[in-house]
Enzyme design. Structure first.
Site, PDB file in Angstrom:
ATOM      1  CB  CYS A 106      -0.918  -0.008   1.225  1.00 36.60           C
ATOM      2  SG  CYS A 106      -1.867   1.505   1.417  1.00 36.60           S
ATOM      3  CG  ASN A 143      -6.194  -2.344  -5.554  1.00 37.07           C
ATOM      4  OD1 ASN A 143      -6.806  -2.075  -4.529  1.00 37.07           O
ATOM      5  ND2 ASN A 143      -5.165  -3.193  -5.561  1.00 37.07           N
ATOM      6  CB  CYS A 166      -4.929   4.120  -4.115  1.00 39.56           C
ATOM      7  SG  CYS A 166      -4.127   2.498  -4.248  1.00 39.56           S
TER       8      CYS A 166
END
Length: 295
Positions: A76, A210, A237
């Site tokens: 992440c 994603n 993100c």
């Protein structure tokens, strides 16, 4: 149990320091994360970050992150910036910092003022484009093929088909350029809950994916709306921004250094011969003690 609330571009995380010992049992981490991330009933967050000792000497520290649905992610980008700031300011004054993730080695270089981390530059590695690295399964393509602006059929009433590209930057991403699909970001925002969720769970992606909708503003700037696997809509993100810039550059839409505008703020991405770099900040909001996990 003590924890720290942090955010990067509005992507918020509960950070738990397990460097000197386990605080949440391994078999309970998924359910713990699902419960504590539930807004209105517990602390509320996009995910939970655990800081742990590395599994080998080639790393300085280990990064683990669980989404709000309890699933563990490989990497992440926004989370690793929060993680790096916490580690430098509270655990070890190591700069650069070699971080172990499920997606491989990541290296964080920090801009320091006094003892405070102001900006973090993260080496995001080398992108992978083969379908087996996503993974993605689609008729007419082999596992070593790439899927660049390919077409997928959808079942929702708003967008019956979509052109998208896929890439793995430690975790898998589908990048959709709105101009190639005759839609705009207002349309995307209006129907994101339906379209984003369908693409995330599409049968072509057995491990889900994603999803990012991108508008190219000029060769040096893009704007992104994100639907994260396991979290839904998020304000930003980091890995998704990295993936979006990689795809924009690969398809000849942008230069190698791009400023990306997200709902939570801006990120800078630079593509070099040795891989991709993400540059941004992170904010430590508060420290607290958990009395009850909620339900």
């Amino acid at each position: 149990m003590e924890f720290t609330k942090m955010h990067a571009l509005g992507n918020d995380y509960i950070v738990i320091n397990e460097f000197d010992g386990e605080k949440v049992k391994e078999e309970e981490k998924a359910e713990f994360s699902r419960k504590i991330c539930r807004r209105g009933f517990s602390v509320g967050a996009d995910g939970v970050i655990f800081i742990q000792k590395p599994t080998s000497d080639e790393y300085d520290v280990r990064f683990r992150i669980f989404n709000s649905d309890g699933s563990e992610a490989e990497m992440c980008g926004n989370g690793i910036r929060c993680f790096s700031k916490y580690v430098y300011e509270r655990i070890m004054k190591k700069n650069p910092l070699k971080v172990e993730t499920k997606g491989g080695l990541r290296v964080s270089e920090m801009e320091i003022e006094g003892d405070e981390v102001k900006k973090i530059k993260v080496y995001m590695g080398v992108p992978k484009f083969k379908l087996k690295d996503i993974p993605m399964v689609v008729d007419g393509y082999k596992e070593d093929d790439e899927f660049l602006n390919g077409e997928l059929k959808l079942k929702n009433p708003y967008l019956p088909k979509v052109k998208l590209s896929v890439v793995n930057v430690g975790n898998p991403h589908a990048v959709i350029f709105v101009e190639d699909n005759n839609i705009d970001l207002d349309f995307v925002r209006e129907h994101l809950d339906v379209i984003g969720k369908e693409i995330e769970h599409h049968e072509a992606f057995p491990e889900r994916i994603n999803v990012h909708f991108v508008k190219v503003l000029n060769p040096n700037e893009i704007r992104i709306v994100t639907w994260e696997r396991g979290a839904g809509y998020t304000t930003a993100c980091g890995t998704g921004t990295t993936a979006s810039v990689i795809m924009a550059h690969k398809l000849g839409k942008t230069n190698n250094r791009v400023l990306a505008h997200l709902d939570g703020g801006d990120l800078e991405i630079e593509i070099k011969d040795d891989g991709v770099y993400m540059i941004g900040d992170a904010v430590m909001v508060y420290d607290a003690k958990l009395i009850n996990i909620g339900w």
